[in-house]
Design an enzyme around this catalytic site. Sequence first.
Site, PDB file in Angstrom:
ATOM      1  N   VAL A 209      74.916  17.182  25.371  1.00  0.00           N
ATOM      2  CA  VAL A 209      75.168  16.053  26.281  1.00  0.00           C
ATOM      3  C   VAL A 209      74.227  14.899  25.954  1.00  0.00           C
ATOM      4  O   VAL A 209      72.998  15.064  25.921  1.00  0.00           O
ATOM      5  CB  VAL A 209      75.017  16.487  27.750  1.00  0.00           C
ATOM      6  N   LYS A 210      74.832  13.737  25.701  1.00  0.00           N
ATOM      7  CA  LYS A 210      74.046  12.559  25.325  1.00  0.00           C
ATOM      8  C   LYS A 210      73.792  11.720  26.572  1.00  0.00           C
ATOM      9  O   LYS A 210      74.732  11.324  27.283  1.00  0.00           O
ATOM     10  CB  LYS A 210      74.850  11.759  24.296  1.00  0.00           C
ATOM     11  N   LEU A 211      72.514  11.477  26.819  1.00  0.00           N
ATOM     12  CA  LEU A 211      72.079  10.756  28.021  1.00  0.00           C
ATOM     13  C   LEU A 211      71.254   9.555  27.606  1.00  0.00           C
ATOM     14  O   LEU A 211      70.534   9.620  26.597  1.00  0.00           O
ATOM     15  CB  LEU A 211      71.180  11.669  28.872  1.00  0.00           C
TER      16      LEU A 211
END
Length: 214
Positions: A82-84
């Site tokens: 997951v890219k945050l």
Amino acid sequence: MQIYLDSASLEDVKAAHDLGILDGVTTNPTLIAKERVDYTRRLAEICAVCKGPVSAEVIATEFAGMMREGEAHAKIAPNIVVKLPSTVEGLKACKAMSDKGIRTNLTLCFQALQALMVAKAGAFLVSPFIGRLDDVGEDGMELIRTIRKVYDNYGMKTKVLAASIRHTNHLLHCAIAGADVATCPLKVIQECMKHPLTDQGIERFLADYKKAFG
Ligand code: G3P
């Protein structure tokens, strides 16, 4: 150094995968918008081709929304990361997801302290953007070197993923600086295997062989 493809094009993912050196894929909202396809569906298609980490970015900018979107992305395939964003809210989401065993990639990193904080929050990857720093007259590669030093000082396990790579010179200097991963467009990956002297050499070898044996 691991090589990821920075693209949401399935054609590009397949082409990079066929080279046999693809370690992962990164996507972002701009890249998916170019494709004009459903993000979830495209991520599933990419994960079916590339078994390495595939980064899926959230659109939300606050904690609750990031958690909701991130948890949904993480269900698509086991190799989803997951890219945050590297913001205060992103840091909180990074810690919460790491505690749940969801791997994260903290993106839009432009200063080493962001990298230090996200490593403390358990980020799997941090993405310093080299090209965009160069665009505003700063030295993107210096950021890679600084993060490497900070992480090595404390034995931090977060991987330095050099992003916003525009050309092969960026890639070479990432390897020299000790980046763990570099994510690049397909063109940059292909350019690594090109040199005019290689082409001239092949031409000369073929010409010599033909002259001797017809
Ligand atoms: O995936 C993020 C990053 O690589 C973006 O690159 O060229 O849009 O700055 P760029």
